[in-house]
Design a protein around this motif. Structure first.
Motif, PDB file in Angstrom:
ATOM      1  N   ARG A   9      17.030   8.445   0.944  1.00  0.00           N
ATOM      2  CA  ARG A   9      16.139   9.098  -0.021  1.00  0.00           C
ATOM      3  C   ARG A   9      14.691   8.605   0.135  1.00  0.00           C
ATOM      4  NH1 ARG A   9      19.548  10.346  -4.618  1.00  0.00           N
ATOM      5  NH2 ARG A   9      17.681  10.882  -5.828  1.00  0.00           N
ATOM      6  N   LEU A  10      14.494   7.631   1.008  1.00  0.00           N
ATOM      7  CA  LEU A  10      13.158   7.098   1.262  1.00  0.00           C
ATOM      8  C   LEU A  10      12.463   7.903   2.353  1.00  0.00           C
ATOM      9  CD1 LEU A  10      14.044   3.289   1.413  1.00  0.00           C
ATOM     10  CD2 LEU A  10      13.215   4.562  -0.582  1.00  0.00           C
ATOM     11  N   ALA A  11      11.132   7.800   2.415  1.00  0.00           N
ATOM     12  CA  ALA A  11      10.401   8.404   3.526  1.00  0.00           C
ATOM     13  C   ALA A  11      10.734   7.667   4.817  1.00  0.00           C
ATOM     14  CB  ALA A  11       8.898   8.357   3.257  1.00  0.00           C
ATOM     15  N   ARG A  12      10.845   6.328   4.711  1.00  0.00           N
ATOM     16  CA  ARG A  12      11.275   5.528   5.862  1.00  0.00           C
ATOM     17  C   ARG A  12      11.538   4.102   5.403  1.00  0.00           C
ATOM     18  NH1 ARG A  12       5.738   5.955   6.661  1.00  0.00           N
ATOM     19  NH2 ARG A  12       4.594   3.981   6.808  1.00  0.00           N
ATOM     20  N   TYR A  13      12.241   3.382   6.244  1.00  0.00           N
ATOM     21  CA  TYR A  13      12.425   1.945   6.049  1.00  0.00           C
ATOM     22  C   TYR A  13      12.377   1.300   7.423  1.00  0.00           C
ATOM     23  CZ  TYR A  13      17.273   3.115   7.263  1.00  0.00           C
ATOM     24  OH  TYR A  13      18.399   3.590   7.887  1.00  0.00           O
ATOM     25  N   GLU A  14      11.778   0.132   7.501  1.00  0.00           N
ATOM     26  CA  GLU A  14      11.617  -0.536   8.789  1.00  0.00           C
ATOM     27  C   GLU A  14      11.558  -2.043   8.597  1.00  0.00           C
ATOM     28  OE1 GLU A  14       7.803   0.351  10.568  1.00  0.00           O
ATOM     29  OE2 GLU A  14       6.940   0.828   8.607  1.00  0.00           O
ATOM     30  N   VAL A  15      11.957  -2.745   9.633  1.00  0.00           N
ATOM     31  CA  VAL A  15      11.905  -4.201   9.650  1.00  0.00           C
ATOM     32  C   VAL A  15      10.788  -4.628  10.587  1.00  0.00           C
ATOM     33  CG1 VAL A  15      13.124  -6.326  10.206  1.00  0.00           C
ATOM     34  CG2 VAL A  15      14.352  -4.432   9.123  1.00  0.00           C
ATOM     35  N   GLN A  16       9.851  -5.419  10.055  1.00  0.00           N
ATOM     36  CA  GLN A  16       8.763  -5.976  10.856  1.00  0.00           C
ATOM     37  C   GLN A  16       8.820  -7.490  10.754  1.00  0.00           C
ATOM     38  OE1 GLN A  16       4.997  -4.304   9.627  1.00  0.00           O
ATOM     39  NE2 GLN A  16       5.549  -2.216  10.176  1.00  0.00           N
ATOM     40  N   GLY A  17       9.372  -8.123  11.776  1.00  0.00           N
ATOM     41  CA  GLY A  17       9.522  -9.573  11.741  1.00  0.00           C
ATOM     42  C   GLY A  17      10.475  -9.986  10.645  1.00  0.00           C
ATOM     43  N   ASN A  18       9.971 -10.771   9.705  1.00  0.00           N
ATOM     44  CA  ASN A  18      10.784 -11.240   8.586  1.00  0.00           C
ATOM     45  C   ASN A  18      10.622 -10.386   7.339  1.00  0.00           C
ATOM     46  OD1 ASN A  18      12.015 -13.437   9.878  1.00  0.00           O
ATOM     47  ND2 ASN A  18      10.217 -14.734   9.528  1.00  0.00           N
ATOM     48  N   PRO A  21       0.820  -1.209   0.000  1.00  0.00           N
ATOM     49  CA  PRO A  21       0.000   0.000   0.000  1.00  0.00           C
ATOM     50  C   PRO A  21       0.853   1.258   0.000  1.00  0.00           C
ATOM     51  CG  PRO A  21      -0.031  -1.064   2.165  1.00  0.00           C
ATOM     52  CD  PRO A  21       0.648  -2.011   1.226  1.00  0.00           C
ATOM     53  N   GLY A  22       0.342   2.303  -0.656  1.00  0.00           N
ATOM     54  CA  GLY A  22       1.037   3.579  -0.681  1.00  0.00           C
ATOM     55  C   GLY A  22       2.328   3.579  -1.460  1.00  0.00           C
ATOM     56  N   GLY A  23       2.494   2.601  -2.359  1.00  0.00           N
ATOM     57  CA  GLY A  23       3.717   2.536  -3.140  1.00  0.00           C
ATOM     58  C   GLY A  23       4.887   1.923  -2.406  1.00  0.00           C
ATOM     59  N   SER A  24       4.641   1.393  -1.220  1.00  0.00           N
ATOM     60  CA  SER A  24       5.719   0.775  -0.451  1.00  0.00           C
ATOM     61  C   SER A  24       6.149  -0.545  -1.092  1.00  0.00           C
ATOM     62  CB  SER A  24       5.281   0.529   0.995  1.00  0.00           C
ATOM     63  OG  SER A  24       4.213  -0.408   1.042  1.00  0.00           O
ATOM     64  N   VAL A  25       7.322  -1.009  -0.713  1.00  0.00           N
ATOM     65  CA  VAL A  25       7.873  -2.255  -1.229  1.00  0.00           C
ATOM     66  C   VAL A  25       8.264  -3.126  -0.047  1.00  0.00           C
ATOM     67  CG1 VAL A  25       9.846  -3.279  -2.420  1.00  0.00           C
ATOM     68  CG2 VAL A  25       8.660  -1.330  -3.426  1.00  0.00           C
ATOM     69  N   THR A  26       7.870  -4.398  -0.099  1.00  0.00           N
ATOM     70  CA  THR A  26       8.171  -5.341   0.979  1.00  0.00           C
ATOM     71  C   THR A  26       9.104  -6.429   0.466  1.00  0.00           C
ATOM     72  OG1 THR A  26       6.034  -4.946   2.047  1.00  0.00           O
ATOM     73  CG2 THR A  26       7.199  -6.956   2.648  1.00  0.00           C
ATOM     74  N   ILE A  27      10.129  -6.734   1.271  1.00  0.00           N
ATOM     75  CA  ILE A  27      11.106  -7.764   0.941  1.00  0.00           C
ATOM     76  C   ILE A  27      11.152  -8.749   2.101  1.00  0.00           C
ATOM     77  CG2 ILE A  27      13.529  -8.212   0.392  1.00  0.00           C
ATOM     78  CD1 ILE A  27      13.577  -5.125  -0.405  1.00  0.00           C
ATOM     79  N   THR A  28      11.049 -10.026   1.801  1.00  0.00           N
ATOM     80  CA  THR A  28      11.054 -11.066   2.834  1.00  0.00           C
ATOM     81  C   THR A  28      12.481 -11.530   3.116  1.00  0.00           C
ATOM     82  OG1 THR A  28       8.856 -11.800   2.144  1.00  0.00           O
ATOM     83  CG2 THR A  28      10.144 -13.333   3.478  1.00  0.00           C
ATOM     84  N   ARG A  29      12.771 -11.727   4.396  1.00  0.00           N
ATOM     85  CA  ARG A  29      14.093 -12.169   4.819  1.00  0.00           C
ATOM     86  C   ARG A  29      14.390 -13.563   4.255  1.00  0.00           C
ATOM     87  NH1 ARG A  29      16.642 -10.358   9.509  1.00  0.00           N
ATOM     88  NH2 ARG A  29      14.607  -9.707  10.349  1.00  0.00           N
ATOM     89  N   ARG A  30      15.624 -13.762   3.825  1.00  0.00           N
ATOM     90  CA  ARG A  30      16.031 -15.065   3.311  1.00  0.00           C
ATOM     91  C   ARG A  30      16.390 -16.008   4.450  1.00  0.00           C
ATOM     92  NH1 ARG A  30      19.400 -14.267  -2.351  1.00  0.00           N
ATOM     93  NH2 ARG A  30      17.824 -12.977  -3.393  1.00  0.00           N
ATOM     94  N   SER A  31      16.596 -17.263   4.112  1.00  0.00           N
ATOM     95  CA  SER A  31      16.861 -18.280   5.134  1.00  0.00           C
ATOM     96  C   SER A  31      18.169 -18.033   5.881  1.00  0.00           C
ATOM     97  CB  SER A  31      16.896 -19.680   4.482  1.00  0.00           C
ATOM     98  OG  SER A  31      17.883 -19.738   3.463  1.00  0.00           O
ATOM     99  N   ASP A  32      19.105 -17.283   5.275  1.00  0.00           N
ATOM    100  CA  ASP A  32      20.361 -16.979   5.960  1.00  0.00           C
ATOM    101  C   ASP A  32      20.252 -15.765   6.871  1.00  0.00           C
ATOM    102  OD1 ASP A  32      20.183 -14.933   4.140  1.00  0.00           O
ATOM    103  OD2 ASP A  32      22.085 -15.342   3.132  1.00  0.00           O
ATOM    104  N   GLY A  33      19.035 -15.217   6.989  1.00  0.00           N
ATOM    105  CA  GLY A  33      18.804 -14.094   7.897  1.00  0.00           C
ATOM    106  C   GLY A  33      19.015 -12.725   7.280  1.00  0.00           C
ATOM    107  N   THR A  34      19.373 -12.635   5.995  1.00  0.00           N
ATOM    108  CA  THR A  34      19.636 -11.358   5.351  1.00  0.00           C
ATOM    109  C   THR A  34      18.460 -10.922   4.487  1.00  0.00           C
ATOM    110  OG1 THR A  34      20.666 -12.388   3.404  1.00  0.00           O
ATOM    111  CG2 THR A  34      22.105 -11.851   5.278  1.00  0.00           C
ATOM    112  N   PHE A  35      18.434  -9.623   4.208  1.00  0.00           N
ATOM    113  CA  PHE A  35      17.480  -9.076   3.244  1.00  0.00           C
ATOM    114  C   PHE A  35      18.251  -8.766   1.970  1.00  0.00           C
ATOM    115  CE2 PHE A  35      15.431  -7.800   7.282  1.00  0.00           C
ATOM    116  CZ  PHE A  35      14.180  -8.382   7.089  1.00  0.00           C
ATOM    117  N   ARG A  36      17.971  -9.516   0.931  1.00  0.00           N
ATOM    118  CA  ARG A  36      18.598  -9.289  -0.370  1.00  0.00           C
ATOM    119  C   ARG A  36      17.499  -9.059  -1.392  1.00  0.00           C
ATOM    120  NH1 ARG A  36      24.037 -10.972   0.266  1.00  0.00           N
ATOM    121  NH2 ARG A  36      24.370 -10.337  -1.890  1.00  0.00           N
ATOM    122  N   VAL A  37      17.802  -8.223  -2.367  1.00  0.00           N
ATOM    123  CA  VAL A  37      16.791  -7.901  -3.371  1.00  0.00           C
ATOM    124  C   VAL A  37      17.461  -7.601  -4.710  1.00  0.00           C
ATOM    125  CG1 VAL A  37      16.793  -5.430  -2.800  1.00  0.00           C
ATOM    126  CG2 VAL A  37      14.758  -6.462  -3.842  1.00  0.00           C
TER     127      VAL A  37
END
Length: 235
Positions: free
Chosen positions: A218-227, A106-122
């Motif tokens: 350059r983003l309005a915000r970034y946050e981690v929610q769980g995975n 929503p709102g043009g946001s982008v969600t990335i799911t954590r990988r099995s090694d615990g990192t966020f890669r995209v």
């Protein structure tokens, strides 16, 4: 049903007789309009008559068919009514099945799911030196800048001289020297930033690109929610 069809045909004849060469009839209806209505009624009556005859021959089978079509129609109506919620659920499922996929929210946001090694890669689209390529990035709040490996930078056309690796940059793995450049664009999912300051790490200094603060700030915000990592564009 056959009488309905005959009655509709009678209306056609009556329309032609009553028009008497005029354009309109009593009540303001044109003769052409009444003829069209009558023909439509005739065709509809014949279709209903044919269906009714088949229905009487095998009522149970036709009731089942009508029920099936009713369920399909109800599903389509519900799907359209709750399309936004269904889209959000399908996006989350896609993100869970393919960690690292940038899923629009929503709102043009982008969600990335954590990988099995615990990192966020995209995978991000990187533009520079007249080329645009898709490259893998590691989300790294410890990186002061977007950092490209020497190999990935070369694929984009950046080949700095040895003496240009003069800037110290900090990463989650420590400090390294890098050559400053500017990317034409950097796109993650539906978020695009232009004229992004970046660095090229010395050959062999990094194993992968880093998504650092020259993009994140350059983003309005970034946050981690769980995975899930949620990036929200600046409007």
């Amino acid at each position: 049903m056959i009488y309905l069809a005959l009655g509709a045909l009678g209306l056609v004849v009556a329309a032609l007789v009553l028009s008497d060469g005029g354009d309109t009839l009593a009540g303001g209806l044109s003769s052409d309009m009444l003829v069209n209505i009558a023909w439509t009624g005739t065709i509809l009556a014949l279709v209903v008559a044919g269906f009714w005859r088949q229905f009487r021959a095998s009522p149970l089978r036709h009731v089942q068919a009508l029920a099936a079509w009713g369920l399909i129609g109800a599903a389509l109506v519900l799907g359209y009514s709750y399309r936004d919620r269904l889209s959000a659920v399908s996006s989350r499922v896609l993100g869970d099945l393919r960690p690292g996929t940038a899923v629009q929210g929503p709102g043009g946001s982008v969600t990335i799911t954590r990988r099995s090694d615990g990192t966020f890669r995209v995978d991000a689209r990187v533009g520079g030196e007249g080329k645009v390529l898709t490259q893998d990035f590691l989300f790294d709040t410890g990186a002061s800048s977007v950092v490209l490996t020497a190999e990935n930078a070369a694929a984009l056309g950046f080949r700095p001289r040895p003496d240009e690796f003069s800037t110290r940059v900090s990463t989650a793995n420590g400090a390294t020297s890098a050559a400053p450049i500017q990317l034409d664009s950097l796109t993650v999912g539906t978020i695009t930033t232009r004229n992004v300051n970046a660095m090229i790490a010395r050959p062999g200094a990094l194993s992968g690109n880093l998504l650092g603060h020259t993009f994140l700030d350059r983003l309005a915000r970034y946050e981690v929610q769980g995975n899930r990592l949620i990036l929200t564009p600046d409007r």
